[in-house]
Design a protein around this motif. Structure first.
Motif, mmCIF file in Angstrom:
data_model
loop_
_atom_site.group_PDB
_atom_site.id
_atom_site.type_symbol
_atom_site.label_atom_id
_atom_site.label_comp_id
_atom_site.label_asym_id
_atom_site.label_seq_id
_atom_site.Cartn_x
_atom_site.Cartn_y
_atom_site.Cartn_z
ATOM 1 N N HIS A 101 0.806 -1.263 -0.083
ATOM 2 C CA HIS A 101 0.294 -0.022 -0.416
ATOM 3 C C HIS A 101 0.753 1.446 0.202
ATOM 4 C CE1 HIS A 101 -2.989 2.930 0.566
ATOM 5 N NE2 HIS A 101 -2.392 3.415 1.749
ATOM 6 N N PHE A 102 1.962 1.409 1.006
ATOM 7 C CA PHE A 102 3.071 2.537 0.624
ATOM 8 C C PHE A 102 3.397 2.468 -0.196
ATOM 9 C CE2 PHE A 102 3.800 1.298 5.459
ATOM 10 C CZ PHE A 102 2.661 2.177 5.814
ATOM 11 N N ARG A 103 3.878 0.985 -1.346
ATOM 12 C CA ARG A 103 4.699 1.554 -2.620
ATOM 13 C C ARG A 103 3.024 2.335 -3.545
ATOM 14 N NH1 ARG A 103 8.245 -2.869 -5.195
ATOM 15 N NH2 ARG A 103 8.647 -1.468 -6.479
ATOM 16 N N THR A 104 2.057 1.766 -3.284
ATOM 17 C CA THR A 104 0.734 2.735 -3.989
ATOM 18 C C THR A 104 1.055 4.274 -3.830
ATOM 19 O OG1 THR A 104 -0.665 0.728 -4.145
ATOM 20 C CG2 THR A 104 -1.433 2.791 -4.601
ATOM 21 N N LEU A 105 0.997 5.005 -2.632
ATOM 22 C CA LEU A 105 0.745 5.768 -2.430
ATOM 23 C C LEU A 105 2.368 6.829 -2.444
ATOM 24 C CD1 LEU A 105 0.146 5.591 1.547
ATOM 25 C CD2 LEU A 105 -1.990 5.837 -0.494
ATOM 26 N N LEU A 106 3.395 6.066 -2.593
ATOM 27 C CA LEU A 106 4.314 6.310 -3.091
ATOM 28 C C LEU A 106 5.237 6.753 -4.487
ATOM 29 C CD1 LEU A 106 6.771 5.694 0.058
ATOM 30 C CD2 LEU A 106 5.854 7.916 -0.516
ATOM 31 N N GLY A 107 4.094 5.777 -4.996
ATOM 32 C CA GLY A 107 3.951 5.786 -6.607
ATOM 33 C C GLY A 107 5.490 4.582 -6.975
ATOM 34 N N ASP A 108 5.778 4.937 -8.156
ATOM 35 C CA ASP A 108 6.733 3.730 -8.928
ATOM 36 C C ASP A 108 8.328 4.379 -8.252
ATOM 37 O OD1 ASP A 108 8.246 1.607 -9.709
ATOM 38 O OD2 ASP A 108 8.051 1.879 -11.896
ATOM 39 N N THR A 109 8.737 4.513 -7.140
ATOM 40 C CA THR A 109 10.270 5.693 -7.071
ATOM 41 C C THR A 109 10.933 4.375 -6.806
ATOM 42 O OG1 THR A 109 9.104 5.909 -4.663
ATOM 43 C CG2 THR A 109 8.834 7.570 -6.363
ATOM 44 N N PRO A 110 12.435 4.886 -6.424
ATOM 45 C CA PRO A 110 13.188 3.567 -6.423
ATOM 46 C C PRO A 110 13.399 4.136 -4.821
ATOM 47 C CG PRO A 110 14.465 5.653 -7.919
ATOM 48 C CD PRO A 110 12.475 5.901 -7.264
ATOM 49 N N GLU A 111 12.446 5.198 -3.820
ATOM 50 C CA GLU A 111 12.742 4.926 -2.664
ATOM 51 C C GLU A 111 11.295 4.373 -2.185
ATOM 52 O OE1 GLU A 111 14.095 8.560 -3.736
ATOM 53 O OE2 GLU A 111 12.413 7.586 -4.284
ATOM 54 N N ALA A 112 10.903 3.919 -2.535
ATOM 55 C CA ALA A 112 8.841 2.863 -2.502
ATOM 56 C C ALA A 112 9.990 1.420 -2.158
ATOM 57 C CB ALA A 112 7.904 3.376 -3.536
ATOM 58 N N LYS A 113 10.190 1.488 -3.681
ATOM 59 C CA LYS A 113 11.176 -0.043 -3.822
ATOM 60 C C LYS A 113 11.893 -0.401 -2.680
ATOM 61 C CE LYS A 113 13.096 -3.127 -7.327
ATOM 62 N NZ LYS A 113 14.393 -3.762 -5.915
ATOM 63 N N GLU A 114 12.421 0.737 -2.077
ATOM 64 C CA GLU A 114 14.116 0.230 -1.133
ATOM 65 C C GLU A 114 13.432 -0.110 -0.187
ATOM 66 O OE1 GLU A 114 17.558 2.727 0.593
ATOM 67 O OE2 GLU A 114 16.231 3.851 0.116
ATOM 68 N N MET A 115 12.355 1.289 0.647
ATOM 69 C CA MET A 115 11.582 0.646 1.609
ATOM 70 C C MET A 115 11.069 -0.777 1.541
ATOM 71 S SD MET A 115 8.757 3.482 3.471
ATOM 72 C CE MET A 115 7.452 2.523 2.284
ATOM 73 N N HIS A 116 10.612 -0.951 0.630
ATOM 74 C CA HIS A 116 10.026 -2.279 0.400
ATOM 75 C C HIS A 116 10.404 -3.224 0.638
ATOM 76 C CE1 HIS A 116 7.766 -5.738 -2.045
ATOM 77 N NE2 HIS A 116 7.370 -4.929 -1.387
ATOM 78 N N ASP A 117 11.835 -3.246 0.028
ATOM 79 C CA ASP A 117 12.667 -4.518 -0.255
ATOM 80 C C ASP A 117 13.486 -3.851 0.606
ATOM 81 O OD1 ASP A 117 12.227 -4.761 -3.127
ATOM 82 O OD2 ASP A 117 14.141 -3.810 -3.142
#
Length: 199
Positions: A101-117
């Motif tokens: 859900h956070f990735r959806t809010l933050l969009g397809d950004t490197p930062e969102a992916k980094e947090m998820h990973d």
């Protein structure tokens, strides 16, 4: 240039994780600890621990970031403890959905992916960095437990017992052993009142 989150999505994300600042940690609430720490309090001190652990063999920046985000999903799912009757599988699924859900809010950004990973790496607990941060998670809890014991003259023995002989990183193990010695000295001069009996 990499994409940036929309202003609306970023603000909604920040509003969502605001609950980390006001949600009290479940273990302390269940043991009637006065004015217990928030989830954000716990995450912040863990991050500082990762900053000062001093292991040159690890990626310290990754450890600090991992500590910062390891419980961020609790902004949505809450602080689920091993005593809440939720299976590890269900807990993982709930937290994974929160990070997605956070990735959806933050969009397809490197930062969102980094947090998820980073959360996936922490949850798997297989890398040296994840193992350290899991040790710090337990250590921060028992540091806080001793502080509550000193402040309120209450026994939180079960929190200490749950971590004994479970620290893998040598520096963190050394810190835990010193904390155990400090606690022994404290209770040699004090009379505990076991708060678990008043739950």
């Amino acid at each position: 240039m990499p994409p940036s989150p929309s202003a609306a999505g970023l603000l909604y994300f920040l509003n969502t994780i605001q609950s980390l600042k006001i949600t009290k940690r479940t273990g302390w609430v269940n043991h009637n600890v006065p004015n217990p720490e928030s989830i954000a309090d716990h995450m912040h001190r863990m991050s500082v621990m990762a900053l000062v652990v001093g292991d040159t063999g690890l990626n310290r920046d990754k450890c600090v970031k991992m500590a910062l985000v390891h419980d961020i999903g609790e902004a949505i799912v809450g602080d689920i403890t091993p005593h809440d009757g939720v299976s590890d599988t269900d807990k993982h699924a709930c937290e994974l959905a929160a990070y997605q859900h956070f990735r959806t809010l933050l969009g397809d950004t490197p930062e969102a992916k980094e947090m998820h990973d980073l959360w996936l790496e922490y949850d798997a607990g297989e890398t040296a960095e994840a193992k350290l941060v899991k040790d710090l998670d337990k250590l921060e809890m028992i540091v806080q437990a001793l502080e509550y014991e000193r402040a309120y003259c209450i026994s939180l023995e079960q929190f200490l017992t749950s971590t004994r002989a479970k620290f893998r990183h040598p520096t963190v193990r050394e810190w835990a052993e010193e904390l155990d010695r400090e606690r022994t000295r404290f209770w040699a001069e004090s009379k505990p009142q076991d708060v678990s009996s008043s739950s």
